[in-house]
Write a protein that holds these residues in place. Structure first.
Motif, short mmCIF file in Angstrom:
data_model
loop_
_atom_site.label_atom_id
_atom_site.label_comp_id
_atom_site.label_asym_id
_atom_site.label_seq_id
_atom_site.Cartn_x
_atom_site.Cartn_y
_atom_site.Cartn_z
N ILE A 112 0.81 -1.32 0.08
CA ILE A 112 -0.03 0.13 0.09
C ILE A 112 0.79 1.17 0.14
CG2 ILE A 112 -1.67 1.43 1.66
CD1 ILE A 112 -2.89 -1.50 2.23
N LYS A 113 1.95 1.22 0.60
CA LYS A 113 2.93 2.40 0.81
C LYS A 113 3.50 2.62 -0.52
CE LYS A 113 6.63 4.34 3.54
NZ LYS A 113 7.49 4.04 4.80
N GLU A 114 4.16 1.55 -1.21
CA GLU A 114 4.83 1.78 -2.26
C GLU A 114 4.15 2.02 -3.44
OE1 GLU A 114 7.15 -1.73 -2.62
OE2 GLU A 114 8.54 -1.20 -0.86
N HIS A 115 3.04 1.28 -3.52
CA HIS A 115 2.12 1.34 -5.04
C HIS A 115 0.98 2.37 -4.53
CE1 HIS A 115 4.28 -2.09 -6.73
NE2 HIS A 115 4.10 -2.46 -5.40
N HIS A 116 0.57 2.70 -3.66
CA HIS A 116 -0.52 3.67 -3.55
C HIS A 116 -0.23 4.89 -2.67
CE1 HIS A 116 -2.86 0.47 -5.06
NE2 HIS A 116 -2.32 -0.37 -4.42
N GLY A 117 1.08 5.00 -2.20
CA GLY A 117 1.67 6.35 -1.56
C GLY A 117 0.76 6.41 0.04
N PHE A 118 0.33 5.46 0.48
CA PHE A 118 -0.49 5.47 1.58
C PHE A 118 0.16 4.77 2.88
CE2 PHE A 118 -3.70 5.04 4.51
CZ PHE A 118 -4.26 6.33 4.62
N LYS A 119 0.39 5.30 3.96
CA LYS A 119 1.18 4.67 4.93
C LYS A 119 -0.01 4.30 6.08
CE LYS A 119 4.84 4.90 8.57
NZ LYS A 119 5.90 5.94 8.92
N LEU A 120 -0.22 3.27 6.15
CA LEU A 120 -1.21 2.79 7.19
C LEU A 120 -0.60 2.94 8.83
CD1 LEU A 120 -2.25 -0.63 5.85
CD2 LEU A 120 -3.50 1.66 5.75
N ASN A 121 -1.44 3.43 9.75
CA ASN A 121 -1.03 3.19 11.07
C ASN A 121 -1.57 1.89 11.70
OD1 ASN A 121 -1.16 4.00 13.71
ND2 ASN A 121 -2.23 5.91 13.60
N PRO A 122 -0.64 1.23 12.31
CA PRO A 122 -0.92 0.07 12.80
C PRO A 122 -1.90 0.05 14.04
CG PRO A 122 1.46 0.09 12.53
CD PRO A 122 0.75 1.35 12.02
N LEU A 123 -1.58 1.18 14.63
CA LEU A 123 -2.59 1.32 16.04
C LEU A 123 -3.90 1.83 15.59
CD1 LEU A 123 0.03 3.29 18.56
CD2 LEU A 123 -0.79 0.95 18.57
N ARG A 124 -4.41 2.15 14.29
CA ARG A 124 -5.57 2.61 14.24
C ARG A 124 -6.28 1.84 12.93
NH1 ARG A 124 -8.03 6.98 16.27
NH2 ARG A 124 -8.89 7.41 14.34
N THR A 125 -5.68 0.60 12.51
CA THR A 125 -6.06 -0.22 11.50
C THR A 125 -6.72 -1.23 12.25
OG1 THR A 125 -4.03 0.55 10.23
CG2 THR A 125 -5.16 -1.55 9.36
N VAL A 126 -7.71 -1.50 11.91
CA VAL A 126 -8.45 -2.70 12.44
C VAL A 126 -9.24 -3.25 11.31
CG1 VAL A 126 -10.54 -3.32 13.95
CG2 VAL A 126 -9.11 -1.28 14.34
N PHE A 127 -9.34 -4.86 11.39
CA PHE A 127 -9.78 -5.57 10.39
C PHE A 127 -11.00 -6.22 11.26
CE2 PHE A 127 -5.42 -5.71 8.85
CZ PHE A 127 -5.52 -5.45 7.73
N TYR A 128 -12.41 -6.06 10.31
CA TYR A 128 -13.78 -6.43 11.05
C TYR A 128 -13.78 -7.61 10.49
CZ TYR A 128 -13.88 -1.77 13.24
OH TYR A 128 -13.72 -0.56 13.84
N GLY A 129 -14.86 -8.65 11.49
CA GLY A 129 -15.07 -10.13 10.97
C GLY A 129 -15.51 -10.72 12.24
N ILE A 130 -15.40 -12.02 12.16
CA ILE A 130 -15.89 -12.99 13.11
C ILE A 130 -14.72 -13.79 13.69
CG2 ILE A 130 -17.70 -14.78 13.64
CD1 ILE A 130 -19.00 -11.99 12.68
#
Length: 139
Positions: A112-130
């Motif tokens: 995502i950082k290399e190809h889309h120029g966007f750096k994710l914040n691990p502390l605020r990144t949440v995957f939702y599911g079961i």
């Protein structure tokens, strides 16, 4: 040298509880319930104030996810390590919050950082599911 740490009896009690719960996310209500069951009088305002101090000292991480109550987790000296690599999964059924440390997610983050120029914040990144427990109960 940093600021001298001032620890009250309540802060010591709360820190001891969080250390016992290491690796688990707890809410202020969880902490208050624990002390109530033990017959220890600690007010909610005191818990919030002490948690804020611990967060600013880097002993505790605070997570606020999707408008739910804030969760706190004892991190001790591992905060810097955790900050860079810990993502979270949140169960949409039971609300459980799970740490996710996975090289595949790191690969996705790098992509995502290399190809889309966007750096994710691990502390605020949440995957939702079961979660796996809730999946088992669906069977």
């Amino acid at each position: 040298m940093g600021k001298a740490q001032y620890k009250t009896k309540q802060m010591s009690e709360i820190l001891n509880f969080l250390q016992q719960m290491e690796g688990t996310h707890v809410t202020v209500a969880d902490i208050c319930d624990y002390f109530k069951k033990k017959g220890i009088a600690v007010g909610m305002t005191t818990v919030y104030r002490q948690l804020d101090k611990m967060v600013s000292e880097g002993l505790v991480a605070k997570y606020v996810i999707d408008g739910s109550s804030a969760c706190f987790e004892y991190t001790g000296d591992s905060r810097d390590e955790c900050k860079e690599q810990t993502y979270h999964c949140k169960c949409e059924k039971c609300g459980k919050l799970i740490h996710l440390q996975c090289s595949e997610v790191e690969n996705l983050t790098q992509h995502i950082k290399e190809h889309h120029g966007f750096k994710l914040n691990p502390l605020r990144t949440v995957f939702y599911g079961i979660c796996s427990d809730c999946q088992k109960s669906e069977i």
